[in-house]
Design a protein around this motif. Structure first.
Motif, short mmCIF file in Angstrom:
data_model
loop_
_atom_site.label_atom_id
_atom_site.label_comp_id
_atom_site.label_asym_id
_atom_site.label_seq_id
_atom_site.Cartn_x
_atom_site.Cartn_y
_atom_site.Cartn_z
N SER A 226 0.81 -1.22 0.00
CA SER A 226 0.00 0.00 0.00
C SER A 226 0.84 1.27 0.00
CB SER A 226 -0.95 0.02 1.20
OG SER A 226 -0.22 0.11 2.42
N PHE A 227 2.06 1.20 0.52
CA PHE A 227 2.93 2.38 0.52
C PHE A 227 4.25 2.13 -0.21
CE2 PHE A 227 2.97 0.19 4.64
CZ PHE A 227 4.29 -0.20 4.76
N VAL B 280 0.40 1.61 9.95
CA VAL B 280 0.26 1.18 8.55
C VAL B 280 -0.65 2.15 7.80
CG1 VAL B 280 -0.51 -0.66 7.01
CG2 VAL B 280 0.62 -1.24 9.17
N LEU B 281 -1.76 2.52 8.42
CA LEU B 281 -2.69 3.46 7.79
C LEU B 281 -2.03 4.83 7.60
CD1 LEU B 281 -5.91 2.62 9.87
CD2 LEU B 281 -5.24 1.70 7.64
N SER C 135 -1.48 6.69 4.07
CA SER C 135 -2.01 8.04 3.85
C SER C 135 -0.93 8.99 3.35
CB SER C 135 -2.60 8.58 5.15
OG SER C 135 -3.66 7.77 5.60
N LEU C 136 0.25 8.92 3.95
CA LEU C 136 1.34 9.80 3.54
C LEU C 136 1.77 9.50 2.10
CD1 LEU C 136 3.36 12.00 4.10
CD2 LEU C 136 4.86 10.29 5.18
N ALA C 137 1.85 8.23 1.74
CA ALA C 137 2.21 7.86 0.37
C ALA C 137 1.19 8.40 -0.62
CB ALA C 137 2.32 6.34 0.25
N ASP D 122 -1.98 13.77 12.41
CA ASP D 122 -0.67 14.12 12.95
C ASP D 122 0.44 13.73 12.00
OD1 ASP D 122 -1.87 15.13 15.21
OD2 ASP D 122 -1.46 13.37 16.46
N HIS D 123 0.34 12.54 11.41
CA HIS D 123 1.37 12.05 10.49
C HIS D 123 1.46 12.94 9.26
CE1 HIS D 123 4.15 8.77 9.67
NE2 HIS D 123 3.72 8.71 8.42
N LEU D 124 0.33 13.33 8.70
CA LEU D 124 0.33 14.20 7.53
C LEU D 124 0.86 15.59 7.87
CD1 LEU D 124 -3.14 13.33 5.91
CD2 LEU D 124 -0.87 12.64 5.10
#
Length: 313
Positions: free
Chosen positions: A81-82, A135-136, A140-142, A166-168
């Motif tokens: 997924s990434f 993992v999610l 999302s970032l990818a 937060d990750h984005l």
């Protein structure tokens, strides 16, 4: 008179309210109809681009893309997924390069990439909620890096909206929106979608993390959590059997509310129309209008292009 009826109509529906879900496959020159969802196809990127162009000419400018992943690329951690070589991410880049004006929404869940077919990491007969969140976030970032405008977490793991936000933000993607699948019910209306992606669970079901169709006020609690975690929009899925939930969220929250007119809801209409039992054009318009009337600001629907063609006539 029709002119007077139009003037006093309380609800308005146009292609601008619609988001078109489309299925992607790896390869070239592929346009495969989904047998259980007539008039919908699995597209390779080269065939997808002209189809999107034709939709733009009809006023459809928002697309939700879903990947149909080969079985040999799937694993328990959904690592494809990434992955840099992911054809789905490549397709997103090519769509945004060709049509920078369109809005691309993504799907964030493990099931298209998981060898277990679940939205989270499976251990024994349990879904590991907290272990799934990183993992999610990577997924999302990818997708944001590929050019996605709206992230769509459809997994229903607790805390995932805040974790993804937060990750984005930490990676500098503060302008990428999150349309949370806030009230996603454990519905019997998803089968044609799972056929399209070959993403059905290999064992068990999704009732432990999707919502019970019997529950209404639970949707309010889910929406409160998504709002507090930074969601930009709230979604109800499915739509037709959950018009009361759409209305409930619209009445209680200021965030935009969207509805997902899911594959099974659409397949029923296609089947009845093909048998001459229903007037396809009128039923599609009435069904979508009911979702707008209930309070949906936007509607994800496999009828999007057909409806836009009806309006164009």
């Amino acid at each position: 008179m029709a002119a007077i009826r139009d003037m006093v109509a309380e609800t308005y529906l146009s292609p601008a309210h619609l988001i078109y879900p489309m299925f992607l496959v790896e390869g070239n020159n592929i346009k495969e109809e989904v047998k259980s969802l007539p008039n919908n196809f699995r597209w390779s990127t080269d065939r997808l681009l002209p189809e999107i162009e034709s939709c733009i000419k009809l006023g459809i400018n928002k697309f939700d893309l879903f990947p149909a992943v080969r079985e040999e690329l799937k694993d328990k951690m959904a690592s494809y997924s990434f992955a840099e070589e992911n054809f789905y991410l490549d397709a997103i880049r090519k769509v945004k390069e060709a049509f920078p004006e369109v809005v691309i929404m993504s799907d964030v869940a493990m099931d298209p990439y998981s060898s277990d077919g679940h939205d989270g990491i499976v251990e024994g007969d349990k879904i590991l909620n907290d272990e799934t969140l990183p993992v999610l976030a990577k997924m999302s970032l990818a997708q944001a890096q590929a050019g996605v405008d709206i992230i769509g977490p459809s997994d229903m793991m607790d805390g995932r909206v805040g974790f993804i936000r937060d990750h984005l933000d930490n990676a500098g993607y503060t302008d990428v929106s999150i349309m949370s699948y806030t009230a996603k019910y454990a519905s019997a209306f998803y089968n044609p979608f799972r056929d399209a992606l070959d993403s059905a669970p290999k064992s068990g079901d999704k009732k432990t993390y999707q919502m019970d169709p019997a529950n209404k006020t639970e949707a309010l609690r889910e929406a409160e959590l998504d709002l507090s975690e930074g969601a930009d929009m709230l979604m109800v899925k499915p739509a037709l059997c959950y018009l009361d939930i759409i209305h409930l969220l619209k009445e209680n929250f200021t965030l935009p509310v969207t509805a997902y007119n899911v594959s099974g809801e659409c397949a029923m209409v296609y089947a009845a129309a093909q048998n001459g039992w229903l007037d396809y054009e009128r039923v599609v318009a009435e069904m979508l209008l009911s979702m707008r009337r209930a309070g949906a600001d936007g509607i994800l629907t496999y009828f999007a292009k057909d409806f836009a063609e009806f309006v164009k006539k």
